[in-house]
Design an enzyme around this catalytic site. Sequence first.
Site, PDB file in Angstrom:
ATOM      1  N   CYS A   1      37.092  42.097  41.226  1.00  0.00           N
ATOM      2  CA  CYS A   1      37.679  40.869  40.669  1.00  0.00           C
ATOM      3  C   CYS A   1      39.198  40.867  40.631  1.00  0.00           C
ATOM      4  O   CYS A   1      39.826  40.002  41.242  1.00  0.00           O
ATOM      5  CB  CYS A   1      37.125  40.642  39.271  1.00  0.00           C
TER       6      CYS A   1
HETATM    7  C1  UGA Z   1      37.076  41.735  35.048  1.00  0.00           C
HETATM    8  C2  UGA Z   1      37.363  40.954  33.745  1.00  0.00           C
HETATM    9  O1  UGA Z   1      37.683  41.883  32.707  1.00  0.00           O
HETATM   10  C3  UGA Z   1      36.149  40.103  33.345  1.00  0.00           C
HETATM   11  O2  UGA Z   1      36.470  39.333  32.198  1.00  0.00           O
HETATM   12  C4  UGA Z   1      35.806  39.158  34.510  1.00  0.00           C
HETATM   13  O3  UGA Z   1      34.665  38.377  34.240  1.00  0.00           O
HETATM   14  C5  UGA Z   1      35.515  39.998  35.758  1.00  0.00           C
HETATM   15  O4  UGA Z   1      36.689  40.799  36.067  1.00  0.00           O
HETATM   16  C6  UGA Z   1      35.219  39.046  36.895  1.00  0.00           C
HETATM   17  O5  UGA Z   1      36.117  38.303  37.306  1.00  0.00           O
HETATM   18  O6  UGA Z   1      34.060  38.938  37.293  1.00  0.00           O
HETATM   19  P1  UGA Z   1      35.742  43.982  35.655  1.00  0.00           P
HETATM   20  O7  UGA Z   1      36.417  43.873  36.985  1.00  0.00           O
HETATM   21  O8  UGA Z   1      34.276  44.201  35.595  1.00  0.00           O
HETATM   22  O9  UGA Z   1      36.011  42.643  34.771  1.00  0.00           O
HETATM   23  O10 UGA Z   1      36.388  45.210  34.883  1.00  0.00           O
HETATM   24  P2  UGA Z   1      37.517  45.449  33.785  1.00  0.00           P
HETATM   25  O11 UGA Z   1      36.918  46.093  32.609  1.00  0.00           O
HETATM   26  O12 UGA Z   1      38.321  44.247  33.563  1.00  0.00           O
HETATM   27  O13 UGA Z   1      38.429  46.559  34.535  1.00  0.00           O
HETATM   28  C7  UGA Z   1      39.070  46.296  35.777  1.00  0.00           C
HETATM   29  C8  UGA Z   1      39.909  47.480  36.201  1.00  0.00           C
HETATM   30  O14 UGA Z   1      41.058  47.611  35.377  1.00  0.00           O
HETATM   31  C9  UGA Z   1      39.216  48.841  36.150  1.00  0.00           C
HETATM   32  O15 UGA Z   1      39.553  49.572  37.304  1.00  0.00           O
HETATM   33  C10 UGA Z   1      39.789  49.498  34.924  1.00  0.00           C
HETATM   34  O16 UGA Z   1      39.797  50.917  35.017  1.00  0.00           O
HETATM   35  C11 UGA Z   1      41.203  48.951  34.933  1.00  0.00           C
HETATM   36  N1  UGA Z   1      41.857  48.912  33.612  1.00  0.00           N
HETATM   37  C12 UGA Z   1      41.339  48.168  32.603  1.00  0.00           C
HETATM   38  C13 UGA Z   1      43.046  49.608  33.416  1.00  0.00           C
HETATM   39  O17 UGA Z   1      43.569  50.288  34.323  1.00  0.00           O
HETATM   40  N2  UGA Z   1      43.675  49.516  32.205  1.00  0.00           N
HETATM   41  C14 UGA Z   1      43.166  48.773  31.195  1.00  0.00           C
HETATM   42  O18 UGA Z   1      43.806  48.726  30.110  1.00  0.00           O
HETATM   43  C15 UGA Z   1      41.972  48.100  31.390  1.00  0.00           C
END
Ligand code: UGA
Length: 422
Positions: free
Chosen positions: A262
């Site tokens: 995403c």
């Molecule tokens: C993301 C959004 O958080 C959801 O709300 C949305 O529905 C989804 O995309 C989508 O568009 O379908 P997702 O990709 O499943 O969800 O995962 P996240 O938990 O957002 O994490 C994304 C990435 O960011 C991961 O690689 C995680 O390790 C990284 N991350 C997250 C960080 O590096 N730092 C943070 O503080 C948080």
Amino acid sequence: MNVTIIGGGYVGLVTGTCLAHLNHIVTIIDIDKTKVDAINNAKSSIYEEGLDVLLKEHIGKNLKASLEYSSIQTSDIVFITVGTPPNPDGSSNLSYIRFAAENIAKEYMIGHTQHPIVVIKSTVPPGTTENIVRKTIHGSIPDVNVGYCMNPEFLREGRAIFDFFEPDRIIIGSSDQVVIDKIKELYEDLDAQILVTGSTAAEMIKYTANAFLATKISFSNEIGNLCKKLNVDVYEVMKGVGLDHRISPFFLNAGAGFGGSCFPKDVSSLASMITQHDLDPVLLKAVLSINSNQPEKMILLLKNRLVSLNGKRIAVLGLAFKDNTDDIRESRSIPVIEMLLSASAVPVCYDPKATKNMMQVFPDLIYCNSAKDALKDADGCLVMTEWQEFAELDAEFSLMKNRIIIDGRHILTIPDAEGVCW
Ligand code: UGA
């Protein structure tokens, strides 16, 4: 209600199963027979906590999967949850959306309910609901009174079931009161704030939310890179910053950067839209650029300590793009493994769930069944995913030949790991 979901991928499967749990009668349509058979056998093609239990509870009762589109004729609501993969220029490929709209039109020509409603849940560029979905369906069946709605999903992989039942908000992008009332009724058992907007605004809300979250991460990484030079722990800094309610403590975790299906895709797609409108996406380009530089920072830290990576055995802990998923799309471990290979190092990999998927990208790597096995005789270790089990690793690190440990996720609890930004 009778609900049809077109697209049995991640979003469609989770949405369909959770709607069945809210007592709706759900059919999930997919073109892939293997996927349809798996769903009908209550087996999920993806790893998502809690999904298998709900599938088992509802499959064969009020939930089924099908290759046929005929359930559309008797459905109150038809969801489109197909993929919108990126084109080479970063824009979204909408061919699956068009195909879904054409199939809906065909079924409505045969038969339809009083006021059929088509809901777009896929992430689509602003204007898609009106200009592609409505036009495609209305062009084929101008005499059928179809209602349209954009209802973006905000599910996080690995926590999708929780997010479905405990949403921060539900966005109903429609100006048709019959549609708005029906969608409210569909979700009436959820305790969530509801915001009604136009369909194009709803489409923009999804991109903007993801781009903002990605910006928070890249911002933390930029500050984290400075903190590293200043010998300051960025996590301590962001804890103090996040206590300001205007900022919030979430999504400020610096490290290896964001991956997944995403954030990288949506930020690129939004940047490409901005360019198409003769504007310069200065901020979003920086967000992407900071993100793509973080994995290299981990390799540089390793090189500083080992001098040369040639022939060195490097334990790579974590292959999934984040914890609680087997998804490796845009995982930060992919560029890290590529860089290790081009420096003639030997990556020795472990992930609790994502090994099988990574084997398809790198079939010739050494994959282990435990972190302990990966660490044995390693010259260095890179932690790429925030799996909770890595927080419990301790004595396992003494099996390494050289105790050089670089943590990309601030997950380790041992005192001598070096953080990428701390
Ligand atoms: C993301 C959004 O958080 C959801 O709300 C949305 O529905 C989804 O995309 C989508 O568009 O379908 P997702 O990709 O499943 O969800 O995962 P996240 O938990 O957002 O994490 C994304 C990435 O960011 C991961 O690689 C995680 O390790 C990284 N991350 C997250 C960080 O590096 N730092 C943070 O503080 C948080």
